[in-house]
Design an enzyme around this catalytic site. Structure first.
Site, PDB file in Angstrom:
ATOM      1  CE  LYS A 102      -4.497   0.646   0.250  1.00 46.37           C
ATOM      2  NZ  LYS A 102      -5.529  -0.393  -0.769  1.00 46.37           N
ATOM      3  N   GLY A 201     -24.384   2.671   2.811  1.00 41.16           N
ATOM      4  CA  GLY A 201     -23.528   3.532   2.097  1.00 41.16           C
ATOM      5  C   GLY A 201     -23.561   3.219   0.692  1.00 41.16           C
ATOM      6  CB  VAL A 202     -25.605   4.116  -1.896  1.00 42.18           C
ATOM      7  CG1 VAL A 202     -26.499   2.915  -1.680  1.00 42.18           C
ATOM      8  CG2 VAL A 202     -26.465   5.303  -1.372  1.00 42.18           C
ATOM      9  N   GLY A 203     -22.087   5.063  -2.142  1.00 40.65           N
ATOM     10  CA  GLY A 203     -21.102   5.877  -2.819  1.00 40.65           C
ATOM     11  C   GLY A 203     -20.783   4.863  -4.024  1.00 40.65           C
ATOM     12  CE1 TYR A 207     -26.506   4.169  -9.094  1.00 40.47           C
ATOM     13  CE2 TYR A 207     -24.588   3.731 -10.376  1.00 40.47           C
ATOM     14  CZ  TYR A 207     -25.836   4.129 -10.127  1.00 40.47           C
ATOM     15  OH  TYR A 207     -26.522   3.933 -11.578  1.00 40.47           O
TER      16      TYR A 207
END
Length: 368
Positions: A102, A201-203, A207
């Site tokens: 990372k 959460g629908v980011g 979505y």
């Protein structure tokens, strides 16, 4: 740095504090069995970057580049190590020929020249000689990866990559396949027709998950702190709506956490009214041992680093093979990975998280 400024910092950051902070981070690196950590500071652009390469047993490490504010460099380094460690597990259990890593960029108050900033990061990646392949993550975009690509070939998720560089649809597809595996294992259902899924959460990914589920006949209840995202799901998918505070109390078949990490603690787990937990968020459990709580309560939990691996699988396959069709098939195979985990969990009477980690470690050791 001015001499007076340096003396002031020396007084502020005492020898005792330096030792304590460094000692703790080194112990953490040893605990995670870390490979190597690289740090770069570029005064011209303000770049302060950390690349934490956890493991190279299976091949060159791959992992996203996160741009975020941190309270201290110690916290940034700890975050990089924690995330790199999980990327090794994610790559191994997904049968990728890659290790885990990372990159963390400590975001300055102002990035004066974003293009130059990411080109400087690209030079840093290039200096690592192919040990690390970078990609988008929180705070970075495909356009940023375009700038990185001007200085190194060890990058994916550019605007010329598959999906225009955005792996969110593949992450969502993998989560949907994971939910299908969980529904079969727990409810004995071969499809998602009529299955009720609550999505927290629908980011980006949430979505696309709502879209995947709707397309396959499931009904969804959604929540998000952004009302416009909720309204979009209502308009396009006929979604029901909950508040973020109440989403844990909705009776459904599946709870899908797709927002912040650490949302599953003893209080929220107690409130859940579902037989399955399966979502895209990273580090969903507030404590590692809470996977055992799910196991004891009879709630089937899809380990996050397995079910949300679709994005990594896709970008790695596109990078390695330039074959989107092959990449999509590998994402779809998350179903079979989770099927094995669920079966072993039942047979060995261990939590799904313990089984997933055992499998990942087995794959890492075999490739030494």
């Amino acid at each position: 740095m001015e001499i007076a400024e340096g003396i002031a910092m020396e007084r502020l950051y005492t020898k005792k504090h330096r030792h304590t902070a460094l000692d703790g981070l080194l112990r953490y690196a040893e605990f995670l069995n870390f490979g190597d950590i690289h740090i770069k500071f570029d005064p011209a652009t303000g770049l302060k970057a950390i690349v934490a390469i956890h493991n190279l047993n299976r091949g060159p490490a791959i992992g996203g580049c996160r741009l975020a504010h941190y309270e201290s460099s110690d916290m940034a380094l700890e975050d990089a190590m924690r995330l790199g460690y999980m990327m090794s597990f994610k790559a191994a259990i997904s049968n990728l020929n890659h290790g885990g890593a990372k990159a963390v960029l400590i975001k300055p108050k102002v990035i004066k020249d974003r293009k130059a900033y990411f080109q400087a990061f690209g030079e840093f990646v290039e200096s690592l000689g192919g040990r690390y392949i970078t990609a988008v993550d929180s705070g970075t975009s495909e356009q940023d990866m375009d700038e990185v690509a001007k200085k190194t070939s060890y990058v994916t998720c550019t605007t010329s990559s598959g999906n225009g560089g955005d792996p969110s649809p593949q992450t969502a597809m993998g989560v949907r396949r994971g939910i299908e595996a969980a529904v079969k294992a727990k409810l004995g259902r071969e499809n998602l027709e009529g299955i009720h899924v609550t999505i927290q959460g629908v980011g980006h990914v949430g979505y696309h998950l709502a879209k995947e589920l709707h397309t396959h006949g499931a009904r969804v209840t959604v929540c998000d702190v952004n009302p416009s995202l909720v309204e979009k799901c209502v308009a396009e998918f006929g979604a029901q709506v909950s508040t973020p505070d109440d989403i844990f109390d909705v009776q459904a078949d599946v709870f899908a956490p797709c927002a912040l990490g650490a949302v599953l603690n003893l209080k929220t787990i107690k409130r859940l009214r579902v037989p399955i937990v399966a979502g895209s968020a990273n580090n969903q459990l507030a404590h590692h041992q809470y996977g055992t709580v799910f196991h004891e309560k009879g709630i089937l939990y899809a380990p996050d680093f397995v079910i949300n691996a679709g994005g990594l699988i896709y970008v790695a396959a596109v990078y390695d093979h330039a074959d989107a069709k092959r990449a999509n098939q590998q994402v779809s195979d998350i179903y079979f990975t989770l099927e094995e985990i669920f079966a072993r969990s039942k047979k060995e009477n261990l939590s799904t998280g313990e089984i997933a980690e055992k499998i990942a470690l087995e794959k890492l050791v075999k490739n030494k």
